[in-house]
Write a protein that holds these residues in place. Structure first.
Motif, mmCIF file in Angstrom:
data_model
loop_
_atom_site.group_PDB
_atom_site.id
_atom_site.type_symbol
_atom_site.label_atom_id
_atom_site.label_comp_id
_atom_site.label_asym_id
_atom_site.label_seq_id
_atom_site.Cartn_x
_atom_site.Cartn_y
_atom_site.Cartn_z
ATOM 1 N N PHE A 1 -20.048 14.518 2.384
ATOM 2 C CA PHE A 1 -19.034 15.141 3.682
ATOM 3 C C PHE A 1 -18.576 16.296 2.949
ATOM 4 O O PHE A 1 -17.975 16.392 1.582
ATOM 5 N N LYS B 1 -7.692 9.613 -1.121
ATOM 6 C CA LYS B 1 -6.923 10.738 -1.368
ATOM 7 C C LYS B 1 -6.860 11.438 -2.565
ATOM 8 O O LYS B 1 -6.944 10.783 -3.798
ATOM 9 N N LEU C 1 -15.192 18.712 2.408
ATOM 10 C CA LEU C 1 -13.814 18.473 2.479
ATOM 11 C C LEU C 1 -13.303 18.743 3.553
ATOM 12 O O LEU C 1 -13.601 19.953 4.005
ATOM 13 N N ASP C 2 -12.364 18.270 4.159
ATOM 14 C CA ASP C 2 -11.515 18.742 5.438
ATOM 15 C C ASP C 2 -10.352 19.596 4.817
ATOM 16 O O ASP C 2 -9.128 18.882 4.829
ATOM 17 N N VAL D 1 -6.365 16.251 -0.327
ATOM 18 C CA VAL D 1 -7.327 15.997 0.991
ATOM 19 C C VAL D 1 -7.719 14.361 0.966
ATOM 20 O O VAL D 1 -7.778 13.681 -0.209
ATOM 21 N N ASP D 2 -8.314 14.188 2.214
ATOM 22 C CA ASP D 2 -8.727 12.809 2.308
ATOM 23 C C ASP D 2 -10.327 13.070 1.905
ATOM 24 O O ASP D 2 -10.745 13.676 2.285
ATOM 25 N N MET D 3 -10.643 11.701 1.301
ATOM 26 C CA MET D 3 -11.872 11.825 1.015
ATOM 27 C C MET D 3 -12.783 10.644 1.583
ATOM 28 O O MET D 3 -12.242 9.315 1.340
ATOM 29 N N PRO D 4 -13.375 10.807 2.555
ATOM 30 C CA PRO D 4 -13.874 9.530 3.322
ATOM 31 C C PRO D 4 -15.222 9.011 2.825
ATOM 32 O O PRO D 4 -16.177 9.903 2.137
ATOM 33 N N TYR E 1 -13.425 9.298 14.609
ATOM 34 C CA TYR E 1 -13.151 10.171 13.211
ATOM 35 C C TYR E 1 -14.351 10.820 12.901
ATOM 36 O O TYR E 1 -14.385 12.206 12.685
#
Lengths: 92, 102
Positions: free
Chosen positions: A22, B12, A24-25, B57-60, A58
Motif C-alpha cells: 500500500f 500507526k 502511504l496515505d 500515518v496509518d499503516m494498513p 476503506y
C-alpha cells in the motif's frame, strides 16, 4: 540489537504480500473511513467479522484515490457483502 | 478473526524527528507455527516508505488466516496470533537481510 529474526534452527521466513505494498496515505484521505472502521471494532468488541462492511469501504476509498490497485471486491473476500447489497454503498 | 475471512488491521507510525526518514519494515508472527497460515494480501511492508518530519500515518495490513489453520491439530490451542512489525531506517546502499524474499 533485537530484531524480528532469530537464527535458531527454525528461522522465520517473511513472505511478501500477495498484492504488494500500500502506498502511504500521506494526506489522510481515507482516515475518515479508517476511523469508522476502528469505531466499529471498538463497538463490536473487536469482532473483525462484524466490521467487514467498513473495511470494504476503506479499501474502496483507497482504490478511488489511487492508493490501492483496483481489484474487484469479490476477489478481496467481500463477495458475500456485494451480493447482499448490489447497489448501495455505505452512507456518509 | 475467522480463518478464511479477509481482515483489515491498522498500525500507526510517527516520525518524531525534524528530518524525513525513509524506512522499510519487516514482520514477525507469533506463535511461530501460525506464521505459515498468515497470508498478507496487501500491506505497507517490504517497500521503502518515506515519512516526512513529524508526520504520522496509518499503516494498513489486509490479510487472512488460511482456512487450513482450523484443521491443523497443532493449532488447536492457538487462539491468539500476534503480528508485529519492525521498522528499519533504509540507508543508501544497504540491503536488508530478508530471508526467503527475492
Amino acid at each position: 540489537m533485537s530484531t524480528a529474526m532469530n537464527f535458531s534452527s527454525k528461522s522465520f521466513k517473511p513472505r511478501p504480500p500477495d498484492k504488494g505494498a500500500f502506498p502511504l496515505d500521506h494526506f489522510g484521505e481515507c482516515s475518515a473511513f479508517k476511523e469508522r472502521f476502528m469505531q466499529c471494532l471498538r463497538d463490536s468488541g473487536y469482532e473483525s467479522g462484524a466490521c467487514r462492511q467498513h473495511s470494504m469501504a476503506y479499501l474502496q476509498c483507497r482504490m478511488e484515490r489511487q492508493l490501492m490497485a483496483n481489484e474487484p471486491l469479490e476477489k478481496l473476500g467481500f463477495k458475500d457483502l456485494i451480493d447482499e447489497k448490489p447497489e448501495a454503498k455505505p452512507e456518509k | 478473526v475467522v480463518p478464511g475471512e479477509t481482515a483489515l488491521a491498522f498500525y500507526k507510525a510517527k516520525n518524531p524527528t525534524d528530518k524525513p526518514i525513509i524506512g522499510i519494515s519487516t514482520y514477525n508472527v507469533v506463535p511461530f507455527e501460525a506464521g505459515q497460515y498468515f497470508n498478507k494480501i496487501q500491506c505497507f511492508c517490504f517497500e521503502e516508505q518515506r515519512l516526512n518530519p513529524q508526520e504520522e500515518v496509518d499503516m494498513p495490513v489486509f490479510f487472512y488466516i488460511d482456512p487450513e489453520f482450523a484443521d491443523d491439530p497443532k493449532m488447536a490451542k492457538v487462539d491468539l496470533i500476534t503480528l508485529s512489525y519492525t521498522f528499519f531506517e533504509a540507508k543508501e546502499g544497504q540491503k536488508l537481510p530478508l530471508p526467503g524474499y527475492q
